[in-house]
Design a protein around this motif. Structure first.
Motif, PDB file in Angstrom:
ATOM      1  N   UNK A   1      78.558  36.214  62.807  1.00 44.80           N
ATOM      2  CA  UNK A   1      77.518  36.321  63.828  1.00 44.80           C
ATOM      3  C   UNK A   1      77.354  37.763  64.280  1.00 44.80           C
ATOM      4  N   UNK A   2      78.467  38.469  64.465  1.00 43.68           N
ATOM      5  CA  UNK A   2      78.394  39.882  64.850  1.00 43.68           C
ATOM      6  C   UNK A   2      77.671  40.714  63.806  1.00 43.68           C
ATOM      7  N   UNK A   3      77.952  40.445  62.532  1.00 40.07           N
ATOM      8  CA  UNK A   3      77.281  41.179  61.448  1.00 40.07           C
ATOM      9  C   UNK A   3      75.781  40.892  61.448  1.00 40.07           C
ATOM     10  N   UNK A   4      75.415  39.632  61.610  1.00 38.41           N
ATOM     11  CA  UNK A   4      73.987  39.268  61.618  1.00 38.41           C
ATOM     12  C   UNK A   4      73.279  39.844  62.841  1.00 38.41           C
ATOM     13  N   UNK A   5      73.958  39.874  63.980  1.00 40.07           N
ATOM     14  CA  UNK A   5      73.363  40.495  65.172  1.00 40.07           C
ATOM     15  C   UNK A   5      73.186  41.996  64.972  1.00 40.07           C
ATOM     16  N   UNK A   6      74.132  42.631  64.280  1.00 43.39           N
ATOM     17  CA  UNK A   6      74.010  44.060  63.988  1.00 43.39           C
ATOM     18  C   UNK A   6      72.833  44.328  63.057  1.00 43.39           C
ATOM     19  N   UNK A   7      72.635  43.448  62.069  1.00 42.20           N
ATOM     20  CA  UNK A   7      71.474  43.582  61.172  1.00 42.20           C
ATOM     21  C   UNK A   7      70.185  43.465  61.980  1.00 42.20           C
ATOM     22  N   UNK A   8      70.129  42.479  62.872  1.00 40.86           N
ATOM     23  CA  UNK A   8      68.930  42.297  63.695  1.00 40.86           C
ATOM     24  C   UNK A   8      68.678  43.527  64.577  1.00 40.86           C
ATOM     25  N   UNK A   9      69.732  44.049  65.200  1.00 43.14           N
ATOM     26  CA  UNK A   9      69.592  45.223  66.059  1.00 43.14           C
ATOM     27  C   UNK A   9      69.111  46.429  65.249  1.00 43.14           C
ATOM     28  N   UNK A  10      69.658  46.583  64.029  1.00 48.77           N
ATOM     29  CA  UNK A  10      69.230  47.686  63.169  1.00 48.77           C
ATOM     30  C   UNK A  10      67.766  47.511  62.770  1.00 48.77           C
ATOM     31  N   UNK A  11      67.387  46.292  62.429  1.00 53.05           N
ATOM     32  CA  UNK A  11      65.996  46.005  62.080  1.00 53.05           C
ATOM     33  C   UNK A  11      65.066  46.313  63.254  1.00 53.05           C
ATOM     34  N   UNK A  12      65.484  45.938  64.454  1.00 55.28           N
ATOM     35  CA  UNK A  12      64.685  46.247  65.646  1.00 55.28           C
ATOM     36  C   UNK A  12      64.552  47.758  65.844  1.00 55.28           C
ATOM     37  N   UNK A  13      65.641  48.497  65.607  1.00 55.96           N
ATOM     38  CA  UNK A  13      65.595  49.957  65.732  1.00 55.96           C
ATOM     39  C   UNK A  13      64.641  50.561  64.707  1.00 55.96           C
TER      40      UNK A  13
ATOM     41  N   UNK B   1      62.038  49.011  63.415  1.00 56.50           N
ATOM     42  CA  UNK B   1      60.692  48.673  63.885  1.00 56.50           C
ATOM     43  C   UNK B   1      60.220  49.661  64.950  1.00 56.50           C
ATOM     44  N   UNK B   2      61.112  49.984  65.898  1.00 59.18           N
ATOM     45  CA  UNK B   2      60.737  50.936  66.959  1.00 59.18           C
ATOM     46  C   UNK B   2      60.478  52.321  66.380  1.00 59.18           C
ATOM     47  N   UNK B   3      61.316  52.739  65.425  1.00 60.25           N
ATOM     48  CA  UNK B   3      61.130  54.053  64.819  1.00 60.25           C
ATOM     49  C   UNK B   3      59.790  54.115  64.079  1.00 60.25           C
ATOM     50  N   UNK B   4      59.493  53.070  63.284  1.00 59.71           N
ATOM     51  CA  UNK B   4      58.244  53.082  62.536  1.00 59.71           C
ATOM     52  C   UNK B   4      57.038  52.980  63.456  1.00 59.71           C
ATOM     53  N   UNK B   5      57.154  52.241  64.551  1.00 61.38           N
ATOM     54  CA  UNK B   5      56.063  52.169  65.521  1.00 61.38           C
ATOM     55  C   UNK B   5      55.805  53.545  66.123  1.00 61.38           C
ATOM     56  N   UNK B   6      56.868  54.262  66.428  1.00 63.62           N
ATOM     57  CA  UNK B   6      56.727  55.615  66.961  1.00 63.62           C
ATOM     58  C   UNK B   6      56.079  56.538  65.934  1.00 63.62           C
ATOM     59  N   UNK B   7      56.534  56.435  64.684  1.00 63.41           N
ATOM     60  CA  UNK B   7      55.966  57.277  63.629  1.00 63.41           C
ATOM     61  C   UNK B   7      54.491  56.948  63.403  1.00 63.41           C
ATOM     62  N   UNK B   8      54.144  55.651  63.420  1.00 61.16           N
ATOM     63  CA  UNK B   8      52.737  55.270  63.236  1.00 61.16           C
ATOM     64  C   UNK B   8      51.882  55.906  64.321  1.00 61.16           C
ATOM     65  N   UNK B   9      52.383  55.874  65.552  1.00 61.73           N
ATOM     66  CA  UNK B   9      51.644  56.482  66.648  1.00 61.73           C
ATOM     67  C   UNK B   9      51.536  57.988  66.493  1.00 61.73           C
ATOM     68  N   UNK B  10      52.664  58.624  66.156  1.00 68.28           N
ATOM     69  CA  UNK B  10      52.673  60.082  65.982  1.00 68.28           C
ATOM     70  C   UNK B  10      51.760  60.521  64.847  1.00 68.28           C
ATOM     71  N   UNK B  11      51.720  59.712  63.784  1.00 79.24           N
ATOM     72  CA  UNK B  11      50.945  60.083  62.600  1.00 79.24           C
ATOM     73  C   UNK B  11      49.554  59.467  62.607  1.00 79.24           C
TER      74      UNK B  11
END
Length: 157
Positions: A17-29, A31-41
């Protein structure tokens, strides 16, 4: 069919469960990074995904045909043409003859696209590389294997 909620029953389940939660948290990060890049670009999700794919393929020395982009992005031929027209007009891509098949065309990044991507992604990439420093080569190989397994697990059946 609705899956029943999974409740960890032992120590192994807690670790999983900890590993899967870490994957989800990384995926969310991501998503946030790409959303920021989409806005910047000033770019939509598909355009940014196309540039990321081209950068990765270029780093591996691979050429990309329009069909490759369509398959990777799961979009139609018409949508691919519109995407290529848009990214070409914006100065990110060029269409060129295939180096080995004169009947075929490829798409390639422009120097402007590489510079723009480095500007918006370079610092993050440096921090990600830095985050790998405490891990041994064997640990990183295990992480790579784990993430590849997670990628395959998320593919449609």
């Amino acid at each position: 069919m609705v899956a029943e909620p999974w409740i960890p029953a032992n120590e192994r389940d807690v670790v999983v469960l900890g590993a899967l939660e870490a994957v989800r948290a990384f995926s969310d990060a991501l998503d946030r990074m790409y959303a920021s890049m989409r806005g910047d670009m000033d770019m939509n999700t598909t355009d940014l995904a196309a540039l990321r794919m081209l950068i990765i393929r270029e780093q591996h020395g691979e050429v990309v045909k329009p069909h490759d982009l369509a398959t990777h992005l799961a979009i139609s031929t018409a949508s691919t043409t519109k995407l290529l027209d848009r990214l070409t007009a914006d100065g990110y891509l060029v269409r060129k003859p295939h180096p080995h098949d004169r009947r075929s065309r490829i798409v390639a990044l422009t120097d402007e696209a590489r510079a723009t991507f480095r500007k918006h992604f370079g610092e993050r990439l440096r921090r990600m590389r830095e985050a790998t420093e405490p891990y041994s080569d064997d640990e990183l190989r295990t992480i790579v294997r784990f993430l590849a397994d997670m990628e395959r697990a998320m593919l449609p059946e």
